[in-house]
Design an enzyme around this catalytic site. Structure first.
Site, short mmCIF file in Angstrom:
data_model
loop_
_atom_site.label_atom_id
_atom_site.label_comp_id
_atom_site.label_asym_id
_atom_site.label_seq_id
_atom_site.Cartn_x
_atom_site.Cartn_y
_atom_site.Cartn_z
N HIS A 260 0.93 -1.13 0.18
CA HIS A 260 -0.10 0.02 0.18
C HIS A 260 1.18 0.87 -0.06
O HIS A 260 2.51 0.93 -0.02
CB HIS A 260 -0.66 -0.08 1.73
CG HIS A 260 -2.28 -0.81 1.13
ND1 HIS A 260 -2.46 -1.02 1.45
CD2 HIS A 260 -2.10 -1.70 0.67
CE1 HIS A 260 -3.49 -2.18 1.88
NE2 HIS A 260 -3.30 -3.24 0.89
N GLU B 276 0.97 3.13 1.54
CA GLU B 276 2.43 4.17 3.36
C GLU B 276 3.61 3.03 3.21
O GLU B 276 4.68 3.71 3.60
CB GLU B 276 1.49 4.04 4.19
CG GLU B 276 0.40 4.85 4.03
CD GLU B 276 -1.35 3.85 3.60
OE1 GLU B 276 -2.43 4.81 4.51
OE2 GLU B 276 -1.01 3.03 3.27
N CYS C 118 -5.53 1.70 6.29
CA CYS C 118 -6.28 0.19 6.72
C CYS C 118 -5.51 0.40 7.81
O CYS C 118 -4.69 0.18 8.55
CB CYS C 118 -5.64 -0.27 5.44
SG CYS C 118 -4.33 -1.30 5.13
N CYS D 212 -2.08 -1.07 7.13
CA CYS D 212 -1.00 0.74 7.44
C CYS D 212 -1.03 0.72 7.81
O CYS D 212 0.57 1.75 9.13
CB CYS D 212 -1.22 1.51 6.43
SG CYS D 212 -1.18 0.54 4.35
N TRP E 127 -23.25 3.77 -38.60
CA TRP E 127 -22.85 4.67 -36.60
C TRP E 127 -23.70 5.94 -36.24
O TRP E 127 -23.57 6.68 -37.29
CB TRP E 127 -21.04 5.17 -36.24
CG TRP E 127 -20.50 4.37 -36.53
CD1 TRP E 127 -19.84 3.87 -37.98
CD2 TRP E 127 -20.03 3.44 -35.77
NE1 TRP E 127 -18.79 2.43 -37.35
CE2 TRP E 127 -18.81 2.46 -36.18
CE3 TRP E 127 -20.50 2.94 -34.48
CZ2 TRP E 127 -18.38 1.72 -35.31
CZ3 TRP E 127 -19.74 2.30 -33.96
CH2 TRP E 127 -18.94 1.30 -34.43
N LEU F 95 -16.31 -5.86 -27.93
CA LEU F 95 -16.53 -5.38 -26.48
C LEU F 95 -14.80 -4.83 -25.99
O LEU F 95 -14.39 -5.44 -24.81
CB LEU F 95 -17.05 -6.07 -26.07
CG LEU F 95 -18.46 -6.72 -25.61
CD1 LEU F 95 -18.53 -7.46 -25.29
CD2 LEU F 95 -19.73 -5.19 -26.29
#
Length: 340
Positions: free
Chosen positions: A44, A46, A70, A79, A164, A198
């Site tokens: 993390h 920190e 956290c 952390c 389109w 997609l």
């Protein structure tokens, strides 16, 4: 704190974890270390910053971090404990961690005698982390519903053709939004009618670095040679029409940012279920008429049941308009509109 916000932008925009930045200052207020979170399983912010200091160098220092540290064991340790062990004297953070398991870091730090100041530039960080924070608070993904239509609200001509309606600039913005999403969701009707890939692509048609996972909702079979099967990520089939079940499954899979792109039946189902956090609406300067509306039945039987929206921004992309909007829970003009 603004430096910490800039550092947070270096982290991945998709995935389970938030983008967090951290700056560590010495007693004189000079920066001695910086860090940010690079994704699931990595230190993390920190801990990343602390790792750049030698033993004892963080003693008496101030840690400035965009999100409350956290206080739980996940892929990495808490952390809060890392900051306490390093001897940090003060922690300044912006937004409070809303997670059920990860919150409580501020209380743990205070309990250990660390000075804690929260809420610094909280509005800026709330805006920056809006999608992740919404997902954490609601226990489901942040959901954007997108459609492209003519000015009279049609998504296709009466013969079903739709390629389109909008121009190249608007279509490229859609690809950028796809890239920023964990999953892209369509119905089987869209797959059968349009055979979309997609994928998130660049101006030249190249695949962008980050690709959303394709999700197809519905009960109808999809041809084995459909373009969606050539997507870089395996397609997920949700064999149901219950969008609540779909959302719960996607959250369980770790998706936090979901982009619902088609078609009208699926988009309308998400709207009617109250599962939309943001609308991405692309309007082309054309009129089509006919029956192929962009949105169908959404549970509005009378004007008092209308789904009021708050428009966040309007942008011109080529000849088209891009409107970002969100549900307006308590619109100040609602009572006046209902009375007209």
């Amino acid at each position: 704190m603004r430096t910490a916000i800039e550092l947070a932008h270096n982290g991945p925009a998709t995935g389970v974890n938030p983008r967090v930045g951290c700056v560590i200052l010495d007693a004189a207020g000079a920066t001695i270390a910086e860090g940010w979170h690079r994704g699931v399983g990595t230190p993390h912010a920190e801990v990343d910053a602390l790792s750049k200091l030698g033993e004892g160098e963080a003693a008496g220092a101030t840690a400035v971090v965009t999100l409350e540290p956290c206080n739980h064991w996940g892929h990495t340790g808490p952390c809060s404990e890392a900051l306490i062990e390093a001897g940090v004297a003060r922690v300044v953070y912006a937004a409070t961690d809303p997670g059920h398991s990860s919150s409580g870091g501020a209380a743990r730090l205070r309990e250990a005698g660390v000075e804690v100041i929260g809420g610094v530039l909280a509005d800026e960080v709330e805006a920056f982390l809006g999608d992740w924070l919404t997902a954490a608070r609601l226990g489901r993904p942040y959901i954007t519903v997108k459609w492209a239509s003519s000015l009279d609200g049609r998504a296709a001509a009466d013969d079903g053709t739709s390629t389109w309606i909008t121009g190249a600039a608007a279509r490229q913005r859609v690809h950028e939004q796809r890239e920023a999403s964990d999953a892209i969701v369509v119905g089987t009707g869209t797959v059968l009618a349009d055979d979309p890939s997609l994928t998130a692509r660049g101006d030249a048609g190249e695949l962008l670095r980050t690709q959303p996972t394709p999700v197809v909702v519905g009960m109808r079979a999809v041809p084995k040679d459909a373009a969606v099967f050539r997507h870089p990520n395996p397609v997920i089939f949700e064999g149901t029409h219950d969008v609540h079940d779909v959302v719960a499954d996607l959250h369980q899979r770790g998706f936090r940012r979901v982009y619902v792109e088609g078609g009208p039946t699926l988009a309308s189902a998400f709207i009617e279920a109250g599962l939309v956090d943001e609308y991405a609406i692309y309007l082309a300067p054309t009129l089509l008429g006919g029956s192929k509306v962009a949105i169908g039945e959404i549970g509005v039987g009378t004007i008092s049941e209308q789904r009021l929206l708050c428009i966040h921004s309007i942008e011109q992309l080529g000849a088209d308009l891009f409107i970002r909007a969100a549900p307006e829970r308590q619109h100040p003009e609602q009572s006046q509109r209902e009375g007209n």
